[in-house]
Design an enzyme around this catalytic site. Structure first.
Site, short mmCIF file in Angstrom:
data_model
loop_
_atom_site.label_atom_id
_atom_site.label_comp_id
_atom_site.label_asym_id
_atom_site.label_seq_id
_atom_site.Cartn_x
_atom_site.Cartn_y
_atom_site.Cartn_z
N ARG A 150 -50.39 16.23 -53.26
CA ARG A 150 -48.80 15.98 -52.97
C ARG A 150 -48.65 15.34 -51.84
O ARG A 150 -47.95 14.36 -51.72
CB ARG A 150 -48.18 17.55 -53.15
CG ARG A 150 -47.81 18.13 -54.27
CD ARG A 150 -47.23 19.48 -54.24
NE ARG A 150 -48.15 20.60 -53.54
CZ ARG A 150 -48.24 21.75 -53.46
NH1 ARG A 150 -47.26 22.27 -54.22
NH2 ARG A 150 -49.10 22.64 -52.73
N ILE A 151 -49.41 15.58 -50.64
CA ILE A 151 -49.43 14.97 -49.56
C ILE A 151 -50.10 13.72 -49.64
O ILE A 151 -49.45 12.60 -49.33
CB ILE A 151 -49.84 15.64 -48.14
CG1 ILE A 151 -49.30 17.01 -48.21
CG2 ILE A 151 -50.02 15.08 -47.02
CD1 ILE A 151 -49.91 18.01 -47.38
N ASP A 170 -60.15 10.73 -55.86
CA ASP A 170 -59.91 11.94 -56.04
C ASP A 170 -60.45 12.19 -57.50
O ASP A 170 -59.85 11.59 -58.56
CB ASP A 170 -58.23 12.09 -56.14
CG ASP A 170 -57.78 13.64 -56.19
OD1 ASP A 170 -58.39 14.45 -57.12
OD2 ASP A 170 -56.83 13.96 -55.72
N ALA A 229 -55.05 14.12 -40.99
CA ALA A 229 -53.95 15.15 -40.65
C ALA A 229 -53.89 16.18 -41.43
O ALA A 229 -52.82 16.93 -41.85
CB ALA A 229 -52.75 14.15 -40.68
N ASP A 255 -55.19 14.91 -36.14
CA ASP A 255 -54.09 16.29 -35.96
C ASP A 255 -54.89 17.45 -36.02
O ASP A 255 -54.44 18.36 -35.75
CB ASP A 255 -53.07 15.92 -36.87
CG ASP A 255 -52.04 16.86 -36.63
OD1 ASP A 255 -51.44 16.97 -35.42
OD2 ASP A 255 -51.41 17.51 -37.48
N GLU A 260 -59.90 25.55 -33.76
CA GLU A 260 -58.56 25.26 -33.19
C GLU A 260 -58.03 26.63 -32.73
O GLU A 260 -58.29 27.66 -33.08
CB GLU A 260 -57.43 25.02 -34.42
CG GLU A 260 -57.72 23.39 -34.89
CD GLU A 260 -56.62 23.15 -35.60
OE1 GLU A 260 -55.70 23.73 -35.98
OE2 GLU A 260 -56.83 21.86 -36.40
N HIS A 278 -52.45 19.57 -33.91
CA HIS A 278 -52.17 20.09 -35.36
C HIS A 278 -50.77 20.18 -35.37
O HIS A 278 -50.03 21.49 -35.51
CB HIS A 278 -52.62 21.61 -35.45
CG HIS A 278 -52.89 21.78 -37.02
ND1 HIS A 278 -53.73 22.49 -37.48
CD2 HIS A 278 -52.00 21.49 -38.04
CE1 HIS A 278 -53.74 22.78 -38.93
NE2 HIS A 278 -52.53 22.07 -39.21
N GLY A 280 -48.81 18.52 -37.88
CA GLY A 280 -48.48 17.75 -39.31
C GLY A 280 -47.32 18.68 -39.84
O GLY A 280 -46.42 18.19 -40.28
N ALA A 281 -46.98 20.06 -39.52
CA ALA A 281 -45.87 20.75 -39.87
C ALA A 281 -44.87 21.28 -38.76
O ALA A 281 -43.83 21.88 -38.98
CB ALA A 281 -46.35 22.11 -40.36
#
Length: 532
Positions: A150-151, A170, A229, A255, A260, A278, A280-281
């Site tokens: 999806r991303i 993919d 990311a 990212d 982490e 991080h 991304g969200a």
């Protein structure tokens, strides 16, 4: 009693508003272990983000917990097996951050292409060095997308507007689907050799961990710029540092990291590497979407509805919009089946017929199983624990698809064999009007009927003879029970008949037995569908 929703971390106000009207919303600091364990004892739902550990101890303390919701994508802080063992649904917000994550990857790619971060820091130090920070254009370049989920798809769609050539690796996507997106599928080695920019969009799994390592970085097109990311560990950070030092890789935007949080890395020494913690969200929109998504899922779960984003529900995932309304029908048929059978079957077959079979209808087996046990176990039956309840009792539930022509657009038939050898069947269909969806029973134990599957239903089998309707009406009327609807089905005059009644209120076991005795029926069957 109003269900309690316990919020253990910050949640968007819009998400709280979704819950506040129907539920008792309470708050606790999820990082305060003692407070969490005390508060969760009364919770029907628990909503967390990433800081609250929801483990076996929490589930043991939560006597009435039905759903745990993580307002985000990952579930590292939720013990999903422990939740499943206790019949607790676990949901997250898998699509809440996909736009933000795709945009973060693009931001990193552009920053690396134009040396934005390092030029900014240089200017803030009082330096004006335009020549030092000369970059490259994106237009006309080949962009390799590793992972077209999806991303990855959102990233590719946005990069297409820059006038780039898009290739992707993919192994799980069909070439035709990639072609629709304007993307050419290639192998990983070809992508590495041809790409001017590479962006990684994969989950971290045993198969993808270290996917781009020393060997792969030795294959890249000289001067490539790489962005990650997605998840730390997909790119070998040490090997990337070596490739940057040797000049094979012209820049990188990261990212995410293997460990982490991290504040030290050999990658931080390179001026041509852009790093972010991080993020991304980390947009207001993504946070709102995550909160709203899980709030809606919690509401569905506490109302007994199917939750598409449940991660520990068999047949979970996206349910086709044409199939979704049939969930209620299938569950009601399971309840009616058990009532008519008078107990738990040894085996059950759920048969789906009609035009609906062109869709994935596997979830109807789950919904039927939930209905089969709704009235025969003390615990609350959910989409999570229904399969386990069947397995514990040795009940084999199967799904079959009947592609033969059918007089209904959709028809669900539940057939089963009881331990004593008897066979029972019920069937129903869903009709849709301009204002609502109506579940109807079309057959009970071989008798054709046309009855709305709602309210309190009574079923009696007896020998057809005069006066039966009057007898039943009198017995129920004397007890103050009103009959809303009645149907009698028979195969021949004087033979066996089936009477079905819809009542305005339920009746107790004594009255049920009295009515059955009054008409000479072996037994009556009662099912209350009002709560469904």
């Amino acid at each position: 009693m109003t269900p309690v929703v316990l919020i253990a971390e910050e949640l968007a106000p819009s998400a709280i508003d979704v819950l506040a009207y129907d539920f008792d919303v309470r708050h606790v600091d999820g990082t305060d272990r003692v407070a969490l364990l005390a508060a969760v004892t009364e919770a029907d739902a628990l909503i967390v983000r990433s800081a609250t550990a929801v483990d076996a101890e929490v589930f043991a303390a939560a006597g009435s917990l039905k759903v745990v919701a993580r307002a985000g994508v990952g579930l590292d802080n939720v013990d999903v097996p422990s939740a499943t063992a206790r019949g607790v649904m676990v949901v997250n917000a898998p699509t809440s951050n996909i736009v933000s994550a795709a945009e973060q990857a693009i931001a990193l790619l552009l920053a690396v292409a134009r040396n934005t971060a390092s030029a900014s820091q240089s200017l803030k130090r009082g330096e004006w060095k335009r020549a030092r920070y000369t970059g490259v254009e994106v237009q006309g370049k080949t962009v390799g997308v590793v992972g077209l989920g999806r991303i990855g798809v959102l990233f590719a769609q946005r990069m297409a507007s820059f006038g780039t050539r898009l290739i992707a690796y993919d192994p799980y996507i069909q070439p035709a689907r990639a072609a629709q997106l304007g993307v050419r599928l290639v192998g990983l080695e070809e992508l590495l050799r041809e790409s001017d920019f590479i962006s990684v969009h994969l989950p971290r799994t045993p198969e993808t961990f270290g996917l781009i390592g020393e060997k792969e970085l030795g294959m890249v097109k000289p001067g490539v710029r790489i962005v990650n990311a997605a998840r730390g560990g997909l790119i070998d950070e040490q090997a990337l540092a070596v490739a940057l030092a040797e000049g094979r890789v012209a820049g990188a935007g990261l990212d995410v990291f293997l460990t982490e949080p991290t504040t030290e890395s050999p990658l931080f020494a390179f001026e041509n590497v852009v790093v972010t913690p991080h993020l991304g969200a980390s947009t207001a929109e993504a946070q709102d979407k995550a909160g709203l998504s899980v709030a809606r899922s919690v509401k569905l779960a506490l109302q007994g509805e199917f939750v598409p984003d449940a991660v520990n529900v068999q047949a979970g995932g996206v349910v086709d919009e044409d199939v979704r309304p049939l969930l209620s029908l299938a569950e009601k048929l399971g309840r009616v089946f058990t009532a008519v059978a008078g107990g738990v079957a040894a085996s059950v077959t759920v048969e789906v017929s009609g035009e609906i079979v062109t869709h994935d209808v596997g979830v109807l087996k789950l919904a039927t199983t939930k209905g089969l046990f709704a009235s025969v176990v003390d615990e609350r039956v959910t989409y999570v624990n229904a399969p386990q309840l069947a397995a514990d009792r040795g009940v084999d539930v199967e799904l079959t698809i009947n592609e033969e022509p059918c007089e209904h657009l959709n028809l669900v038939t539940v057939r089963g064999a009881l331990p004593d050898g008897r066979r029972v069947s019920v069937a129903g269909t869903l009709t849709v009007t301009s204002t609502r969806e109506i579940c109807k029973l079309t057959e009970v134990d071989g008798f054709d009927i046309d009855l709305t599957a709602d309210g309190v239903l009574l079923f009696f089998r007896y020998s057809d003879r005069p006066g039966m309707i009057g007898t039943i009406g009198t017995l129920l009327g004397e007890s103050g029970v009103n009959i809303a609807a009645m149907q009698v089905a028979r195969r021949e005059a004087g033979g066996e008949a089936l009477m079905t009644l819809t009542l305005d209120s339920s009746i107790d076991a004594d009255l049920l037995s009295a009515v059955a005795d009054g008409i000479g029926s072996a037994r009556g069957a009662l099912v209350d569908l009002r709560s469904e």
